[in-house]
Scaffold this motif. Structure first.
Motif, short mmCIF file in Angstrom:
data_model
loop_
_atom_site.label_atom_id
_atom_site.label_comp_id
_atom_site.label_asym_id
_atom_site.label_seq_id
_atom_site.Cartn_x
_atom_site.Cartn_y
_atom_site.Cartn_z
N ARG A 77 88.24 -52.82 -67.05
CA ARG A 77 87.95 -51.70 -67.96
C ARG A 77 88.09 -50.36 -67.24
O ARG A 77 88.65 -49.41 -67.80
N ARG A 80 91.81 -49.48 -66.63
CA ARG A 80 92.50 -49.04 -67.84
C ARG A 80 92.21 -47.57 -68.16
O ARG A 80 92.96 -46.94 -68.88
N LYS A 81 91.13 -47.03 -67.63
CA LYS A 81 90.77 -45.62 -67.86
C LYS A 81 91.52 -44.67 -66.95
O LYS A 81 91.60 -43.47 -67.24
N ALA A 108 88.57 -56.64 -72.14
CA ALA A 108 88.48 -55.79 -70.94
C ALA A 108 89.81 -55.12 -70.60
O ALA A 108 89.83 -54.19 -69.79
#
Length: 139
Positions: A77, A80-81, A108
């Motif tokens: 997660r 991915r940011k 996720a």
């Protein structure tokens, strides 16, 4: 196909970040990936992995789920940011293979979910296919 894996020399080498708390397993997989020309960085926890992604800019991230501290779901997660890993190929390589684990992996941000042990040729083929014109991503 060569004797080590599916990369016959035509698939381009990638920057691969490997995150696994099993030092021996990570070292063995890292060496195999390097024999195919990939540039590999190995980390053993999520915090260390996050510390290098902006500099290393991995194209492929192979994550164990059962990491100490920040587990692989939380790490995915976070990856991915970040601009440096937002579009990276995220592969879960884990002992957790249940339906719930696969659903959590998809949520996720993982592109693929592989259960240990995995055939190295299958992993290399997955990496090669994921960057080709028939790009496939599914958990």
């Amino acid at each position: 196909m060569n004797s080590i894996g599916a990369n016959d020399g035509t698939a381009p080498a990638r920057r691969v970040l490997l995150v696994d708390d099993s030092v021996d397993a990570a070292e063995a997989l890292s060496m195999l990936l390097e024999t195919l020309g990939h540039e590999v960085r190995t980390m053993h926890d999520g915090t260390s992995a996050l510390a290098i992604v902006d500099e290393f800019r991995p194209e492929v991230v192979i994550l164990d789920i059962g990491l100490p501290g920040m587990d692989g779901f939380a790490l995915a997660r976070e990856l991915r940011k970040l601009p440096s890993t937002r579009d990276a190929l995220l592969i879960a390589l884990t002992g957790y293979g249940g339906d719930e684990d696969r659903l959590r992996a998809r949520a996720a941000g993982f592109d693929h979910h592989l259960v240990k042990p995995v055939a190295f040729a299958d992993l290399e083929d997955l990496i090669a296919r994921s960057f080709g014109p028939d790009r496939t991503r599914n958990v």
